[in-house]
Design an enzyme around this catalytic site. Structure first.
Site, mmCIF file in Angstrom:
data_model
loop_
_atom_site.group_PDB
_atom_site.id
_atom_site.type_symbol
_atom_site.label_atom_id
_atom_site.label_comp_id
_atom_site.label_asym_id
_atom_site.label_seq_id
_atom_site.Cartn_x
_atom_site.Cartn_y
_atom_site.Cartn_z
ATOM 1 N N SER A 1 1.515 107.994 68.237
ATOM 2 C CA SER A 1 0.909 107.473 69.468
ATOM 3 C C SER A 1 1.022 108.519 70.565
ATOM 4 O O SER A 1 1.814 109.454 70.452
ATOM 5 C CB SER A 1 1.679 106.212 69.887
ATOM 6 N N TYR B 1 7.883 99.661 71.837
ATOM 7 C CA TYR B 1 6.858 100.416 71.103
ATOM 8 C C TYR B 1 7.080 101.919 71.308
ATOM 9 O O TYR B 1 7.106 102.691 70.339
ATOM 10 C CB TYR B 1 5.479 100.007 71.624
HETATM 11 C C1 GCO Z 1 -0.434 100.402 75.103
HETATM 12 C C2 GCO Z 1 -1.231 100.745 73.865
HETATM 13 C C3 GCO Z 1 -0.886 102.151 73.391
HETATM 14 C C4 GCO Z 1 -1.870 102.548 72.309
HETATM 15 C C5 GCO Z 1 -1.562 103.871 71.677
HETATM 16 C C6 GCO Z 1 -1.767 105.009 72.613
HETATM 17 O O1 GCO Z 1 0.151 99.320 75.166
HETATM 18 O O2 GCO Z 1 -0.432 101.255 76.020
HETATM 19 O O3 GCO Z 1 -0.958 99.815 72.833
HETATM 20 O O4 GCO Z 1 0.424 102.147 72.933
HETATM 21 O O5 GCO Z 1 -1.863 101.596 71.279
HETATM 22 O O6 GCO Z 1 -0.267 103.895 71.166
HETATM 23 O O7 GCO Z 1 -1.545 106.214 71.910
#
Ligand code: GCO
Length: 277
Positions: free
Chosen positions: A168, A181
């Site tokens: 990501s 995340y």
């Molecule tokens: C968020 C998104 C990002 C994208 C991606 C960007 O919540 O900002 O989900 O995390 O999915 O990872 O590269």
């Protein structure tokens, strides 16, 4: 340009075979790819793209209906075999059995694409431990366990193999409210690099792809938010959300002979996001 082994009837009627001007740098014929999160979005696009290059694919996702449809489409569009396994990668204990089932059904795995992922968004001071654990399990712990299975399998098969982890922008940056995340994706890049330098001796390369903001189910709420959408487009020089298909070429490169000297890297497919000041 003449295609490989074109048969050309010369004026005197002799059949002349031309040695192919093409090469097999990106040919995946005979390779078997396991793609997690392969039922939709980025995982499905990559699974289909690897099949288009000749690979047989095994896709893993949670929902059986999604998988049925995905396999059918891959087989119809590529004439390559596709099989599916309904499994939730949060079930860490079950991963060994999943991998054994895939090997039993497909005969072996040469390419592992770890694409399954989940996100929980919210104020970091309010993160529930259950949510934190779930995100780390799906996005990071399952990748380690599957990669361990893959490595042992490849060692027993004489070595070689490719692992492609879907990272990501948050492998190298952050925005508020996505701590679980971002931590999982930061860890994924560190894991990618560690396994790359450790398993090079087995002939296994491990790389990551860092997608920018891609229009998938995971980002539907973000796409629908006018302010967020404006922010994404203002930070993306190519001024659009990415499409899952935008990632296929990089996945094929990293899975094929053409990418055999690339390992421990992350290739950002982000429309110029990280290049922008
Ligand atoms: C968020 C998104 C990002 C994208 C991606 C960007 O919540 O900002 O989900 O995390 O999915 O990872 O590269």
């Amino acid at each position: 340009m003449l295609k490989k082994r074109d048969v050309v009837l010369s004026e005197v009627g002799f059949v002349v075979y031309y040695a192919g001007m093409e090469n097999d740098r990106f040919d995946l014929t005979g390779r078997r790819a396991l793609v997690t999160g392969g039922g939709r979005g980025i995982g499905f696009a990559i699974a289909k793209g690897l099949a288009e290059q000749g690979a047989e694919v095994a896709i893993v996702a949670r929902t059986a209906e999604q998988l049925e449809e995905a396999c059918g489409q891959i087989e119809a569009d590529t004439s390559r075999k596709a099989c599916s396994f309904s499994f939730d990668l949060a079930d860490i204990e079950g991963i060994e059995g999943l991998f054994a089932d895939v090997v039993k059904k497909v005969g072996g795995v040469d390419i592992l694409v770890n694409c399954a992922g989940t996100a929980v968004r919210g104020a970091s001071e309010d993160i529930e431990m259950a949510d934190w654990e779930h995100v780390q399990n799906v996005n990071l712990k399952s990748v380690l366990v599957l990669s361990q299975m893959f490595c042992r399998h490849r060692k027993a098969a004489g070595g070689g193999g490719r692992i492609i982890n879907i990272g990501s922008l948050m492998c190298s940056g952050a925005r508020p409210t996505t701590a679980a995340y971002a931590a999982s994706k930061g860890g994924l890049l560190a894991l990618t690099r560690t396994l790359a330098v450790e398993w090079a001796k087995y002939g296994i390369t491990i790389n990551a792809i860092g997608p920018g903001y891609i229009a998938t189910d995971l980002t539907v709420p973000l796409q629908a938010d006018k302010e967020f959408n404006k922010w994404v487009l203002s930070k993306t020089p190519l001024e659009r959300w990415g499409r899952p298909e935008d990632l296929v070429g990089t996945a094929v490169l990293l899975a094929s002979k053409a990418g055999e000297f690339i390992t421990g890297q992350i290739v950002y497919v982000d429309g110029g996001w990280l290049a922008l000041l």
